[in-house]
Design a protein around this motif. Structure first.
Motif, PDB file in Angstrom:
ATOM      1  N   LYS A   1       0.963  -1.311  -0.083  1.00  0.00           N
ATOM      2  CA  LYS A   1       0.028   0.069  -0.128  1.00  0.00           C
ATOM      3  C   LYS A   1       0.951   1.254   0.002  1.00  0.00           C
ATOM      4  N   VAL A   2       1.961   1.222   0.563  1.00  0.00           N
ATOM      5  CA  VAL A   2       2.861   2.319   0.561  1.00  0.00           C
ATOM      6  C   VAL A   2       4.310   2.153  -0.157  1.00  0.00           C
ATOM      7  N   GLY A   3       4.920   3.022  -1.186  1.00  0.00           N
ATOM      8  CA  GLY A   3       5.974   2.898  -1.571  1.00  0.00           C
ATOM      9  C   GLY A   3       6.782   3.798  -1.134  1.00  0.00           C
ATOM     10  N   PRO A   4       7.957   4.048  -1.992  1.00  0.00           N
ATOM     11  CA  PRO A   4       9.037   4.830  -1.373  1.00  0.00           C
ATOM     12  C   PRO A   4       8.631   6.306  -1.772  1.00  0.00           C
ATOM     13  N   MET A   5       9.183   7.372  -1.063  1.00  0.00           N
ATOM     14  CA  MET A   5       9.194   8.850  -1.289  1.00  0.00           C
ATOM     15  C   MET A   5       9.854   8.796  -2.823  1.00  0.00           C
ATOM     16  N   VAL A   6       9.192   9.898  -3.417  1.00  0.00           N
ATOM     17  CA  VAL A   6       9.760  10.285  -4.881  1.00  0.00           C
ATOM     18  C   VAL A   6      10.997  10.362  -5.138  1.00  0.00           C
ATOM     19  N   HIS A   7      12.006  10.910  -4.202  1.00  0.00           N
ATOM     20  CA  HIS A   7      13.548  11.049  -4.185  1.00  0.00           C
ATOM     21  C   HIS A   7      14.098  11.223  -2.814  1.00  0.00           C
ATOM     22  N   SER A   8      15.240  11.219  -2.815  1.00  0.00           N
ATOM     23  CA  SER A   8      15.915  11.265  -1.618  1.00  0.00           C
ATOM     24  C   SER A   8      15.641  12.896  -1.061  1.00  0.00           C
ATOM     25  N   THR A   9      15.562  13.878  -1.838  1.00  0.00           N
ATOM     26  CA  THR A   9      15.453  15.136  -1.467  1.00  0.00           C
ATOM     27  C   THR A   9      14.187  15.438  -0.488  1.00  0.00           C
ATOM     28  N   GLN A  10      13.036  14.741  -1.204  1.00  0.00           N
ATOM     29  CA  GLN A  10      11.857  14.651  -0.418  1.00  0.00           C
ATOM     30  C   GLN A  10      11.797  14.195   0.705  1.00  0.00           C
ATOM     31  N   ARG A  11      12.373  12.807   0.738  1.00  0.00           N
ATOM     32  CA  ARG A  11      12.652  11.965   2.120  1.00  0.00           C
ATOM     33  C   ARG A  11      13.371  12.680   3.067  1.00  0.00           C
ATOM     34  N   ASP A  12      14.460  13.412   2.742  1.00  0.00           N
ATOM     35  CA  ASP A  12      15.140  14.356   3.728  1.00  0.00           C
ATOM     36  C   ASP A  12      14.362  15.543   4.341  1.00  0.00           C
ATOM     37  N   LEU A  13      13.457  16.209   3.391  1.00  0.00           N
ATOM     38  CA  LEU A  13      12.753  17.209   4.103  1.00  0.00           C
ATOM     39  C   LEU A  13      11.615  16.584   5.025  1.00  0.00           C
ATOM     40  N   VAL A  14      11.196  15.571   4.790  1.00  0.00           N
ATOM     41  CA  VAL A  14      10.232  14.986   5.751  1.00  0.00           C
ATOM     42  C   VAL A  14      10.529  14.487   7.247  1.00  0.00           C
ATOM     43  N   LEU A  15      11.820  13.807   6.878  1.00  0.00           N
ATOM     44  CA  LEU A  15      12.660  13.292   8.099  1.00  0.00           C
ATOM     45  C   LEU A  15      12.994  14.499   8.867  1.00  0.00           C
ATOM     46  N   GLU A  16      13.384  15.717   8.292  1.00  0.00           N
ATOM     47  CA  GLU A  16      13.844  16.963   9.170  1.00  0.00           C
ATOM     48  C   GLU A  16      12.632  17.496   9.901  1.00  0.00           C
ATOM     49  N   GLN A  17      11.455  17.356   9.257  1.00  0.00           N
ATOM     50  CA  GLN A  17      10.166  17.745   9.944  1.00  0.00           C
ATOM     51  C   GLN A  17       9.804  16.752  10.954  1.00  0.00           C
ATOM     52  N   LEU A  18      10.081  15.504  10.955  1.00  0.00           N
ATOM     53  CA  LEU A  18       9.607  14.227  11.712  1.00  0.00           C
ATOM     54  C   LEU A  18      10.739  14.497  13.031  1.00  0.00           C
ATOM     55  N   ASN A  19      11.980  14.460  12.749  1.00  0.00           N
ATOM     56  CA  ASN A  19      12.887  14.784  13.796  1.00  0.00           C
ATOM     57  C   ASN A  19      12.857  15.739  14.651  1.00  0.00           C
ATOM     58  N   GLY A  20      12.413  17.016  14.050  1.00  0.00           N
ATOM     59  CA  GLY A  20      12.169  18.131  14.549  1.00  0.00           C
ATOM     60  C   GLY A  20      11.021  18.081  15.536  1.00  0.00           C
ATOM     61  N   ALA A  21      10.117  17.511  15.145  1.00  0.00           N
ATOM     62  CA  ALA A  21       8.702  17.567  15.938  1.00  0.00           C
ATOM     63  C   ALA A  21       9.317  16.608  17.140  1.00  0.00           C
ATOM     64  N   ILE A  22       9.891  15.558  16.867  1.00  0.00           N
ATOM     65  CA  ILE A  22      10.081  14.717  18.153  1.00  0.00           C
ATOM     66  C   ILE A  22      10.941  15.381  19.080  1.00  0.00           C
ATOM     67  N   GLU A  23      11.931  16.234  18.790  1.00  0.00           N
ATOM     68  CA  GLU A  23      13.014  16.830  19.521  1.00  0.00           C
ATOM     69  C   GLU A  23      11.808  18.045  20.401  1.00  0.00           C
ATOM     70  N   ASP A  24      10.888  18.500  19.667  1.00  0.00           N
ATOM     71  CA  ASP A  24      10.012  19.409  20.422  1.00  0.00           C
ATOM     72  C   ASP A  24       8.974  18.812  21.035  1.00  0.00           C
ATOM     73  N   GLY A  25       8.952  17.580  21.251  1.00  0.00           N
ATOM     74  CA  GLY A  25       7.997  17.049  22.379  1.00  0.00           C
ATOM     75  C   GLY A  25       6.815  16.037  21.625  1.00  0.00           C
ATOM     76  N   ALA A  26       7.021  15.882  20.370  1.00  0.00           N
ATOM     77  CA  ALA A  26       5.823  14.827  19.899  1.00  0.00           C
ATOM     78  C   ALA A  26       6.334  13.483  20.351  1.00  0.00           C
ATOM     79  N   GLN A  27       5.291  12.617  20.598  1.00  0.00           N
ATOM     80  CA  GLN A  27       5.596  11.210  20.814  1.00  0.00           C
ATOM     81  C   GLN A  27       5.261  10.283  19.562  1.00  0.00           C
TER      82      GLN A  27
END
Ligand code: NAD
Length: 462
Positions: free
Chosen positions: A304-330
């Motif tokens: 049902k879920v494939g990869p991200m379109v390319h590494s640039t998009q993957r990195d943008l998403v990971l940056e937001q994800l890691n930032g949210a966890i650092e800021d207190g998201a569970q």
């Protein structure tokens, strides 16, 4: 004899890293000539009249349907969309061709408005040459939104598909060009340099689907000559789950609409606001349903879920994800990553102090924040410059009352935001500048001109 060496644009499969194929990049110096050819072709295309163009385009829907399995495979190969979704996009595009053709033709027919003294006829004339500049996330459907109504209106089109999905764009144009006269639809391949040159060329209308930032650049570039624009841009859609919602249905929707196409959908659910009274049960259901989503090779029909379109998009998403966890998201499930893949991920305890609740994420992350009372949910959902889509789950009357206080152009009640056949696809606020589909969307591809005749001689009143 002149010898030219073509520079090729390679399309890379994000799941395997292999080259899917390549197309020649259009030299920017060639774009003026392509536009000139489109302008010449426009005269005879317009002269066919609305009925002539409609008749000529009618068989295209069947050919698109015949090509759908092949184009669907290309979509999966070029941008990693799961097979059921990619096949779905290709067959939906073919079906939609038929209905949009009828809707557009009806929208462009002359319209008579009269009073006791004057009969006025409104004609909807083509604008001339239009540019269609499109993204990679729906690499067949988005081009069609920009190309089909423009052609029916009597414009000719120069089409620049995304540099990430050039083969799908070319395959779509090739089907149309089996039927269209020479020069009516031409393809330019390349990235922003080609896009900029096309926007700066002798065109009359830019129809663009893509990011807010590029949309703003196009608007600026079009301003000096007041070129017409239709911009369909990004979003940060909210899902509000009210206390009286069907929790099971709301959780299924949250999961489906956060993870389809790996979250790379303009109307993905990017923020979930759930009433604190039902939040525990809702979050547990979302987590359980997320774990059922199989990720992997997008050519496997059960994935049902494939990869991200390319590494640039993957990195943008990971940056937001890691930032949210650092800021207190569970982090409640997912969060893993390898190659171009990001696991479907659920974050709870999100707040508006986190970037992930403001910037478009475009990845498979379901971000949940609790609220207390409808007014808080409405304020949170509206705290964004975007205004594309959204959804409210709850008892219908209650949900409609909330929906009418939200800023997006399209809100679904207990469903996704899309409307009935014939309704517009419309982004409000900074998600759109002009819009597509429906009678009024189609009419933006034309210039209205009016001729009025007297029904009786009326003496001036003063
Ligand atoms: P993008 O804005 O980066 O690129 C879109 C297209 O614009 C590409 O063809 C690109 O080559 C071209 N381009 C880039 N710079 C240009 C310039 N300066 N002048 C002219 N053309 C230029 O978007 P993307 O990454 O391909 O697509 C993802 C975005 O599209 C997301 O923001 C998503 O929300 C949006 N989108 C919106 C809708 C909608 O209906 N509103 C639908 C699909 C995608």
């Amino acid at each position: 004899m002149s010898v030219t060496t073509e520079i090729m644009l390679e399309s890379i499969n994000p799941a395997t890293g292999e080259i899917v194929g390549s197309v020649p990049i259009t030299p920017t110096a060639a774009i003026a000539g392509i536009v000139e050819k489109a302008r010449t072709a426009q005269k005879s295309w317009n002269a066919l009249g609305l009925e002539g163009r409609h008749a000529l385009m009618q068989p295209i829907a069947n050919r698109l349907a015949e090509e759908a399995p092949k184009i669907g495979k290309l979509i999966t190969a070029e941008m990693g969309k799961s097979t059921p979704e990619a096949q779905g996009e290709a067959s939906y595009t073919a079906d939609k061709f038929a209905t949009e053709l009828e809707d557009a033709a009806a929208a462009f027919a002359p319209e008579i408005i009269e009073d006791e003294n004057v009969k006025s006829t409104l004609y909807r004339d083509p604008l001339g040459v239009s540019a269609a500049i499109t993204p990679w996330n729906f690499p067949e459907l988005m081009p069609q939104q920009c190309i089909l109504p423009s052609l029916v209106a009597g414009n000719t089109v120069v089409f620049k598909p995304s540099e990430d999905t050039p083969l799908t764009g070319q395959a779509y144009a090739d089907v149309l060009n089996e039927f269209l006269p020479e020069g009516v639809l031409q393809v330019v391949h390349g990235a922003d340099d080609q896009g900029k040159k096309l926007v700066a060329s002798d065109i009359n209308l830019v129809t663009f689907v893509g990011s807010r930032d590029v949309g703003a650049k196009i608007l600026t570039a079009c301003a000096p000559e007041l070129k017409r624009v239709i911009l369909e841009l990004g979003g940060k859609d909210a899902l509000i789950v009210l206390a009286d919602a069907d929790i099971e249905a709301a959780a299924s929707f949250a999961v489906q609409n956060s993870f389809r196409n790996s979250g790379q959908v303009c109307v993905s659910t990017e923020r979930v606001y759930v009433d604190e009274k039902i939040a525990d049960e809702f979050e547990e259901l979302v987590i359980a349903k997320t774990k059922e989503w199989k990720q992997g090779d997008p050519t496997d029909e059960t994935v049902k879920v494939g990869p991200m379109v390319h590494s640039t998009q993957r990195d943008l998403v990971l940056e937001q994800l890691n930032g949210a966890i650092e800021d207190g998201a569970q982090l409640r499930c997912g969060g893993g990553t390898h190659d171009n893949y990001i696991e479907p991920t659920v974050l709870t305890n999100c707040t508006h102090d986190m970037r992930i609740m403001h910037d478009e994420t475009f990845g498979p992350i379901c971000c949940i924040q609790r609220f207390s009372g409808d007014d808080e949910a409405i304020a949170l959902a509206n705290e964004t410059p975007y205004g594309l889509g959204g959804a409210v789950f709850g008892k219908t009357e209650h949900a409609i009352k909330v929906a009418r206080q939200l800023t997006p152009g399209m809100v679904g009640i207990n469903k996704a935001c899309g409307g009935a056949q014939g309704t517009p696809w419309v982004g409000a606020c900074q998600s759109g500048y002009g819009y597509h589909s429906g009678r009024d969307g189609h009419r933006q591809f034309t210039q209205v001109r009016m001729v009025s005749v007297p029904k009786q001689i009326v003496k001036p009143k003063y």
